[in-house]
Design a protein around this motif. Structure first.
Motif, PDB file in Angstrom:
ATOM      1  N   THR A   1      29.176  32.966  45.690  1.00 35.31           N
ATOM      2  CA  THR A   1      29.654  34.242  44.981  1.00 35.31           C
ATOM      3  C   THR A   1      30.124  35.201  45.659  1.00 35.31           C
ATOM      4  OG1 THR A   1      26.982  35.084  44.606  1.00 35.31           O
ATOM      5  CG2 THR A   1      28.100  33.978  42.703  1.00 35.31           C
ATOM      6  N   GLY A   2      30.726  36.386  45.440  1.00 30.21           N
ATOM      7  CA  GLY A   2      31.145  37.795  46.107  1.00 30.21           C
ATOM      8  C   GLY A   2      32.501  38.152  45.126  1.00 30.21           C
TER       9      GLY A   2
ATOM     10  N   THR B   1      32.196  40.857  40.592  1.00 31.27           N
ATOM     11  CA  THR B   1      31.315  40.316  41.324  1.00 31.27           C
ATOM     12  C   THR B   1      31.834  38.826  40.380  1.00 31.27           C
ATOM     13  OG1 THR B   1      29.406  41.714  42.316  1.00 31.27           O
ATOM     14  CG2 THR B   1      29.167  38.748  41.996  1.00 31.27           C
ATOM     15  N   TYR B   2      32.266  37.913  41.436  1.00 29.84           N
ATOM     16  CA  TYR B   2      32.596  36.476  40.525  1.00 29.84           C
ATOM     17  C   TYR B   2      31.495  35.259  41.614  1.00 29.84           C
ATOM     18  CZ  TYR B   2      37.041  38.362  38.998  1.00 29.84           C
ATOM     19  OH  TYR B   2      37.726  39.642  38.215  1.00 29.84           O
TER      20      TYR B   2
ATOM     21  N   CYS C   1      36.295  34.758  46.385  1.00 28.08           N
ATOM     22  CA  CYS C   1      35.456  32.907  46.024  1.00 28.08           C
ATOM     23  C   CYS C   1      37.128  32.211  45.807  1.00 28.08           C
ATOM     24  CB  CYS C   1      35.814  33.591  44.570  1.00 28.08           C
ATOM     25  SG  CYS C   1      33.544  34.130  44.355  1.00 28.08           S
ATOM     26  N   SER C   2      38.118  33.110  46.344  1.00 25.80           N
ATOM     27  CA  SER C   2      39.248  32.756  45.964  1.00 25.80           C
ATOM     28  C   SER C   2      39.533  31.842  47.020  1.00 25.80           C
ATOM     29  CB  SER C   2      41.116  33.337  45.471  1.00 25.80           C
ATOM     30  OG  SER C   2      40.787  33.734  44.375  1.00 25.80           O
ATOM     31  N   ALA C   3      39.168  32.413  47.800  1.00 29.24           N
ATOM     32  CA  ALA C   3      39.600  31.381  49.813  1.00 29.24           C
ATOM     33  C   ALA C   3      38.592  30.468  49.986  1.00 29.24           C
ATOM     34  CB  ALA C   3      38.924  32.354  50.300  1.00 29.24           C
ATOM     35  N   HIS C   4      37.080  30.594  49.203  1.00 25.78           N
ATOM     36  CA  HIS C   4      36.517  29.581  49.058  1.00 25.78           C
ATOM     37  C   HIS C   4      37.238  27.963  48.389  1.00 25.78           C
ATOM     38  CE1 HIS C   4      32.919  26.999  48.672  1.00 25.78           C
ATOM     39  NE2 HIS C   4      33.140  27.149  47.571  1.00 25.78           N
ATOM     40  N   VAL C   5      37.516  28.355  46.990  1.00 26.70           N
ATOM     41  CA  VAL C   5      38.128  27.365  46.144  1.00 26.70           C
ATOM     42  C   VAL C   5      39.390  26.754  47.114  1.00 26.70           C
ATOM     43  CG1 VAL C   5      39.176  26.735  43.993  1.00 26.70           C
ATOM     44  CG2 VAL C   5      37.186  28.297  43.766  1.00 26.70           C
TER      45      VAL C   5
ATOM     46  N   LEU D   1      37.047  30.638  39.104  1.00 27.73           N
ATOM     47  CA  LEU D   1      36.892  32.044  38.992  1.00 27.73           C
ATOM     48  C   LEU D   1      36.483  32.086  37.762  1.00 27.73           C
ATOM     49  CD1 LEU D   1      38.542  33.155  41.741  1.00 27.73           C
ATOM     50  CD2 LEU D   1      37.408  31.655  41.736  1.00 27.73           C
ATOM     51  N   TRP D   2      34.852  32.817  38.023  1.00 26.59           N
ATOM     52  CA  TRP D   2      33.875  33.472  36.452  1.00 26.59           C
ATOM     53  C   TRP D   2      33.191  35.085  36.373  1.00 26.59           C
ATOM     54  CZ3 TRP D   2      35.667  31.751  32.029  1.00 26.59           C
ATOM     55  CH2 TRP D   2      34.953  32.300  30.926  1.00 26.59           C
ATOM     56  N   PRO D   3      33.754  35.524  36.123  1.00 22.30           N
ATOM     57  CA  PRO D   3      32.713  36.810  36.518  1.00 22.30           C
ATOM     58  C   PRO D   3      31.171  36.460  35.989  1.00 22.30           C
ATOM     59  CG  PRO D   3      34.571  37.249  34.054  1.00 22.30           C
ATOM     60  CD  PRO D   3      34.369  36.029  34.597  1.00 22.30           C
ATOM     61  N   ALA D   4      30.709  36.302  37.238  1.00 23.59           N
ATOM     62  CA  ALA D   4      29.314  36.551  37.755  1.00 23.59           C
ATOM     63  C   ALA D   4      28.587  37.161  36.688  1.00 23.59           C
ATOM     64  CB  ALA D   4      28.522  36.333  39.128  1.00 23.59           C
ATOM     65  N   SER D   5      28.453  37.857  36.006  1.00 24.95           N
ATOM     66  CA  SER D   5      27.748  38.236  35.377  1.00 24.95           C
ATOM     67  C   SER D   5      27.922  37.754  33.691  1.00 24.95           C
ATOM     68  CB  SER D   5      28.135  39.816  34.351  1.00 24.95           C
ATOM     69  OG  SER D   5      29.133  40.223  34.056  1.00 24.95           O
ATOM     70  N   HIS D   6      28.847  37.240  33.204  1.00 24.34           N
ATOM     71  CA  HIS D   6      28.859  36.196  32.191  1.00 24.34           C
ATOM     72  C   HIS D   6      28.587  35.171  32.213  1.00 24.34           C
ATOM     73  CE1 HIS D   6      32.396  39.143  31.707  1.00 24.34           C
ATOM     74  NE2 HIS D   6      32.703  38.585  31.177  1.00 24.34           N
TER      75      HIS D   6
END
Length: 65
Positions: free
Chosen positions: A36-37, A6-7, A42-46, A19-24
């Motif tokens: 998040t997704g 999950t990013y 996330c790429s589409a959002h960016v 984009l960054w891993p959500a767990s980091h």
């Protein structure tokens, strides 16, 4: 290879996205933008929100000319 990570989308003070891993832990100088997704989501959002690739400081400098 399946990507089960999950990013989250991060943005910095210059208005640049990543984009960054959500767990980091979010790195210094960056903040979550709320999305998040999956990597594709996330790429589409960016792609949707980051329409001007120039850093904020350059955009401001050029608009002042």
């Amino acid at each position: 290879m399946k990507d089960d990570i999950t990013y989250q989308v991060l943005v910095n003070d210059e208005g640049q996205y990543s984009l960054w891993p959500a767990s980091h832990e979010v790195p210094a100088g960056w903040r979550p933008d709320g999305m998040t997704g999956t990597k594709d989501e996330c790429s589409a959002h960016v792609d949707e929100v980051w329409t001007d690739m120039r850093p904020r400081s350059l955009r401001e400098q050029m608009s002042g000319q």
